[in-house]
Design an enzyme around this catalytic site. Structure first.
Site, mmCIF file in Angstrom:
data_model
loop_
_atom_site.group_PDB
_atom_site.id
_atom_site.type_symbol
_atom_site.label_atom_id
_atom_site.label_comp_id
_atom_site.label_asym_id
_atom_site.label_seq_id
_atom_site.Cartn_x
_atom_site.Cartn_y
_atom_site.Cartn_z
ATOM 1 C CE LYS A 272 -15.825 34.587 -76.642
ATOM 2 N NZ LYS A 272 -15.726 35.753 -75.716
ATOM 3 C CE1 TYR B 249 -17.522 32.533 -71.793
ATOM 4 C CE2 TYR B 249 -19.218 31.726 -73.287
ATOM 5 C CZ TYR B 249 -17.973 32.295 -73.077
ATOM 6 O OH TYR B 249 -17.185 32.622 -74.149
ATOM 7 C CG PHE C 73 -21.136 40.152 -68.688
ATOM 8 C CD1 PHE C 73 -20.834 38.893 -69.211
ATOM 9 C CD2 PHE C 73 -20.464 40.570 -67.536
ATOM 10 C CE1 PHE C 73 -19.880 38.079 -68.606
ATOM 11 C CE2 PHE C 73 -19.503 39.755 -66.937
ATOM 12 C CZ PHE C 73 -19.214 38.502 -67.468
ATOM 13 N NE ARG D 241 -7.051 33.598 -70.329
ATOM 14 C CZ ARG D 241 -8.298 34.012 -70.062
ATOM 15 N NH1 ARG D 241 -9.341 33.453 -70.676
ATOM 16 N NH2 ARG D 241 -8.510 34.980 -69.205
ATOM 17 C CG ASN E 108 -14.060 39.026 -76.182
ATOM 18 O OD1 ASN E 108 -14.792 38.140 -76.635
ATOM 19 N ND2 ASN E 108 -13.714 39.078 -74.917
ATOM 20 C CG HIS F 119 -13.659 30.719 -74.500
ATOM 21 N ND1 HIS F 119 -13.944 31.275 -73.272
ATOM 22 C CD2 HIS F 119 -13.263 29.440 -74.263
ATOM 23 C CE1 HIS F 119 -13.730 30.353 -72.328
ATOM 24 N NE2 HIS F 119 -13.307 29.234 -72.905
ATOM 25 C CD GLU G 6 -13.555 26.645 -70.538
ATOM 26 O OE1 GLU G 6 -12.765 26.870 -71.484
ATOM 27 O OE2 GLU G 6 -13.784 27.487 -69.642
HETATM 28 N N1 UDP Z 1 -17.961 39.718 -71.210
HETATM 29 C C1 UDP Z 1 -18.768 40.780 -71.543
HETATM 30 N N2 UDP Z 1 -18.773 41.884 -70.723
HETATM 31 C C2 UDP Z 1 -18.011 41.950 -69.603
HETATM 32 C C3 UDP Z 1 -17.186 40.865 -69.273
HETATM 33 C C4 UDP Z 1 -17.188 39.751 -70.095
HETATM 34 O O1 UDP Z 1 -19.472 40.744 -72.560
HETATM 35 O O2 UDP Z 1 -18.051 42.992 -68.908
HETATM 36 C C5 UDP Z 1 -17.951 38.534 -72.080
HETATM 37 C C6 UDP Z 1 -16.771 38.506 -73.049
HETATM 38 O O3 UDP Z 1 -17.225 37.903 -74.271
HETATM 39 C C7 UDP Z 1 -15.786 37.606 -72.345
HETATM 40 C C8 UDP Z 1 -16.732 36.583 -71.705
HETATM 41 O O4 UDP Z 1 -17.845 37.351 -71.288
HETATM 42 O O5 UDP Z 1 -14.848 37.027 -73.243
HETATM 43 C C9 UDP Z 1 -16.176 35.819 -70.525
HETATM 44 O O6 UDP Z 1 -15.635 36.736 -69.599
HETATM 45 P P1 UDP Z 1 -14.252 36.436 -68.866
HETATM 46 O O7 UDP Z 1 -14.085 37.453 -67.792
HETATM 47 O O8 UDP Z 1 -14.191 35.007 -68.481
HETATM 48 O O9 UDP Z 1 -13.184 36.788 -70.018
HETATM 49 P P2 UDP Z 1 -12.244 35.853 -70.906
HETATM 50 O O10 UDP Z 1 -11.864 34.655 -70.069
HETATM 51 O O11 UDP Z 1 -13.021 35.505 -72.143
HETATM 52 O O12 UDP Z 1 -11.054 36.725 -71.240
HETATM 53 MG MG MG Z 2 -12.980 33.396 -68.885
#
Ligand code: UDP
Ligand code: MG
Length: 149
Positions: A9, A49, A57, A85, A112, A115, A126
């Site tokens: 990211k 997304y 968020f 993952r 974070n 992705h 994706e």
């Molecule tokens: N995210 C955020 N706040 C939250 C949850 C998610 O900003 O409370 C963002 C974060 O960048 C995350 C992305 O949204 O990586 C997608 O969320 P997901 O739950 O799919 O997490 P991931 O698959 O990236 O672990």
């Molecule tokens: Mg996700």
């Protein structure tokens, strides 16, 4: 062989973490089959997304992802989706294990660093959003005979 979609990211790109992240997946034995640096257009961010469109968020997530270039990758290997993952770590870096990318390089859930697709189905979806078939390359790594039983 399975493939997954991984993306450094904008915070990770700005912080110079692309090389470190690529190195970790290479050292694991995974095969890089596609890569590009891109400023993502809004429609591809929304498509990637889409499960989060109604979440509180989402507006912040969208502007974060569009704030600078992302480094998009396709990685191939046996069980690659789950392996990547695990190497990426929990969504919230505060809960991500040390040794994982988010555990080692991030502090905040909204920054974070990386992705990665969460299932084979989302990986296919994706990869299809971000790469054309011609951008994904079929080849062998020279060490494949010693990486796999
Ligand atoms: N995210 C955020 N706040 C939250 C949850 C998610 O900003 O409370 C963002 C974060 O960048 C995350 C992305 O949204 O990586 C997608 O969320 P997901 O739950 O799919 O997490 P991931 O698959 O990236 O672990
Ligand atoms: Mg996700």
């Amino acid at each position: 062989m399975d493939r997954t979609f991984v993306m450094v990211k904008p915070d990770g790109v700005q912080r110079g973490l692309v090389g470190e992240i690529v190195s970790r997946f290479e050292a694991k034995g995974l095969k890089l089959v596609g890569a590009k640096l891109e400023l993502l257009p809004e429609e591809r961010v929304v498509e990637q997304y889409r499960e989060h469109l109604e979440k509180p968020f989402f507006p912040g997530l969208k502007s974060y992802i569009m704030s600078g270039p992302c480094f998009l990758m396709a990685w191939e290997g046996k069980g690659v989706v789950a392996i990547v993952r695990k190497m990426v770590g929990a969504t919230n870096p505060a809960e991500a294990e040390p040794g994982s990318i988010r555990g080692d390089f991030a502090l905040d859930i909204g920054r974070n660093v990386i992705h990665a697709s969460d299932s084979l189905e989302s990986a296919a979806r994706e990869l299809g959003i971000h790469f054309s078939a011609g951008e994904l390359v079929d080849y062998s790594r020279i060490d494949e005979p010693v990486l796999y039983e």
